[in-house]
Design an enzyme around this catalytic site. Structure first.
Site, PDB file in Angstrom:
ATOM      1  N   HIS A  51     -43.448  -0.394  10.692  1.00 39.79           N
ATOM      2  CA  HIS A  51     -42.624  -1.332  11.446  1.00 39.79           C
ATOM      3  C   HIS A  51     -43.160  -2.756  11.265  1.00 39.79           C
ATOM      4  CE1 HIS A  51     -40.792   1.814  14.425  1.00 39.79           C
ATOM      5  NE2 HIS A  51     -40.537   2.080  13.160  1.00 39.79           N
ATOM      6  N   GLU A  53     -44.425  -4.970  13.224  1.00 41.71           N
ATOM      7  CA  GLU A  53     -45.717  -5.286  13.822  1.00 41.71           C
ATOM      8  C   GLU A  53     -46.871  -4.844  12.928  1.00 41.71           C
ATOM      9  OE1 GLU A  53     -43.058  -3.845  17.311  1.00 41.71           O
ATOM     10  OE2 GLU A  53     -43.151  -3.657  15.121  1.00 41.71           O
ATOM     11  N   CYS A  81     -42.212  -0.424  19.671  1.00 36.33           N
ATOM     12  CA  CYS A  81     -41.940   0.973  19.977  1.00 36.33           C
ATOM     13  C   CYS A  81     -43.160   1.597  20.646  1.00 36.33           C
ATOM     14  CB  CYS A  81     -41.561   1.741  18.712  1.00 36.33           C
ATOM     15  SG  CYS A  81     -42.867   1.883  17.489  1.00 36.33           S
ATOM     16  N   TRP A 176      -6.855 -13.185  -8.535  1.00 37.50           N
ATOM     17  CA  TRP A 176      -7.753 -13.865  -7.603  1.00 37.50           C
ATOM     18  C   TRP A 176      -7.018 -14.905  -6.768  1.00 37.50           C
ATOM     19  CZ3 TRP A 176     -11.698 -10.976  -7.350  1.00 37.50           C
ATOM     20  CH2 TRP A 176     -12.269 -10.405  -8.483  1.00 37.50           C
ATOM     21  N   ARG A 190     -21.472  -8.468   1.339  1.00 39.89           N
ATOM     22  CA  ARG A 190     -21.632  -7.033   1.098  1.00 39.89           C
ATOM     23  C   ARG A 190     -23.092  -6.606   1.175  1.00 39.89           C
ATOM     24  NH1 ARG A 190     -17.851  -6.329  -4.301  1.00 39.89           N
ATOM     25  NH2 ARG A 190     -15.793  -6.506  -3.288  1.00 39.89           N
ATOM     26  N   LEU A 210     -16.140  -2.595  -5.831  1.00 38.97           N
ATOM     27  CA  LEU A 210     -16.869  -2.745  -4.566  1.00 38.97           C
ATOM     28  C   LEU A 210     -18.384  -2.647  -4.777  1.00 38.97           C
ATOM     29  CD1 LEU A 210     -14.575  -0.622  -2.195  1.00 38.97           C
ATOM     30  CD2 LEU A 210     -14.450  -3.070  -2.717  1.00 38.97           C
ATOM     31  N   GLY A 280      -6.092  -3.061   2.112  1.00 38.29           N
ATOM     32  CA  GLY A 280      -4.807  -3.696   2.328  1.00 38.29           C
ATOM     33  C   GLY A 280      -4.433  -3.816   3.787  1.00 38.29           C
TER      34      GLY A 280
END
Length: 355
Positions: A51, A53, A81, A176, A190, A210, A280
């Protein structure tokens, strides 16, 4: 700006390095300071890794030695935590390191953990301060908190459109709407999420890739899941990039008829905290009508297209949606609008969820 706020902003800068990389854990950053000198910094790289820390402690140990950390202050963007999961509790590491003071931005909203760090650290003589830069930290942690509370990921609706709200140009003008600066910005957007959502209709019509194509965006992370929502998966073109390119193993097909259930499945079984929808108008409207969209990112091109393809093809829109935390910037000839959908109330936390 107070000293605590200054150092916490550095911790927030560290946390931002983990956006899109740490799921199903939250992006968290930390810095260690003594006598106004930065000893070490770190951020949570991935689930199962140390983590923030512990990353900051390790950095300080390497640069200055263990003794230098004794009596120091640790700044961290989320309450440390206090339970043993895939890694040992950070509260134990801080006690062992001899830290004298811990400052965190916001509490873990899980009632199983919230406030436990304070009691554990105080019992060992460590001063604890909280709610420093809380709003900034909670904004970074919204996807994690939403999954904790509802089991659903944070969903961003992204669209590129003309000024008259159309997402296609007249025939023969090319695909485009927006220019290169806006399309590059989409790549970076993304890279901040764990999944990209689209519809079967979009795959059949446009065969989108994508992907993250800009240099460096895949460093330190896997490619986002690409999720196709379709009730007729047998009709999807298997030669489409999503099913045939180098990241085809990161493509999933989920039922269109149960959007909420499919999104919960993504969070539960694939660690998705945040997702972006690129599809769409019909699929986009269905997400809104089901109340599943949290944030809007619209790229506006200085065009009037007059095409029959709207960005939102709603059939049963119930009411207008108010957007808050709005932002508008220019990208070349285009504009990017961003805003969060105003919510009426904060849901309760599901105790079974933890980081």
């Amino acid at each position: 700006m107070t000293d605590d706020s200054y150092w916490m902003h550095l911790a927030l800068d560290e946390a931002r390095k983990g956006i899109g990389k740490s799921a199903p854990n939250p992006p968290v950053g930390a810095v260690i300071v003594k006598h106004s000198i930065l000893l070490g910094s770190g951020w949570h790289h991935a689930a199962g890794s140390p983590h923030a820390e512990c990353e900051a402690l390790a950095d300080a140990f390497e640069k200055h030695g263990r003794d230098a950390v004794r009596g120091a202050t640790l700044y961290v963007t989320l309450e440390p935590c206090s339970t043993h999961g895939r890694t040992p509790p950070c509260t134990h590491a801080l006690i062992e390191a001899g830290v004298a003071r811990v400052v965190y931005a916001c509490a873990d909203r899980n009632p199983v953990h919230a406030g436990r760090a304070d009691a554990i650290l105080n019992a060992s003589g460590i001063e604890v301060v909280s709610d420093i830069c809380r709003n900034e930290s909670e904004r970074l942690l919204r996807p994690f908190f939403k999954v904790q509370a509802t089991g659903l990921p944070w969903v961003i609706w992204k669209s590129a459109m003309s000024l008259d709200g159309r997402i296609t140009r007249p025939a023969g003008e090319g695909p485009w709407l927006t220019g290169e600066p806006a399309r590059t910005d989409v790549q970076h957007l993304r890279s901040t999420v764990d999944a990209i959502l689209t519809s079967g209709a979009t795959v059949r019509r446009d065969q989108p890739a994508l992907t993250l194509r800009a240099p460096g965006l895949l460093d330190g992370r896997e490619h986002p899941w690409r999720v196709v929502f379709s009730d007729f998966p047998e009709s999807l073109p298997r030669a489409a990039p999503l099913f045939s390119d180098a990241w085809r193993a990161r493509t999933l097909v989920r039922p269109r008829r149960d959007l909420a259930g499919s999104l919960r499945d993504l969070a539960r079984h694939h660690g998705v905290l945040s997702a972006i929808s690129e599809a769409g108008g019909v699929f986009s409207a269905a997400l809104f009508e089901a109340g599943l969209v949290d944030e809007v990112v619209i790229y506006l091109a200085p065009l009037l297209c007059g095409s029959p393809t709207p960005a939102l093809a709603a059939t049963q829109w119930l009411q207008s949606l108010n957007l808050v935390e709005t932002d508008l910037i220019r990208l070349g000839d285009d504009f990017r609008f961003r805003g969060t959908i105003a919510k009426n109330e904060e849901p309760s936390i599901m105790p079974s969820q933890t980081h």
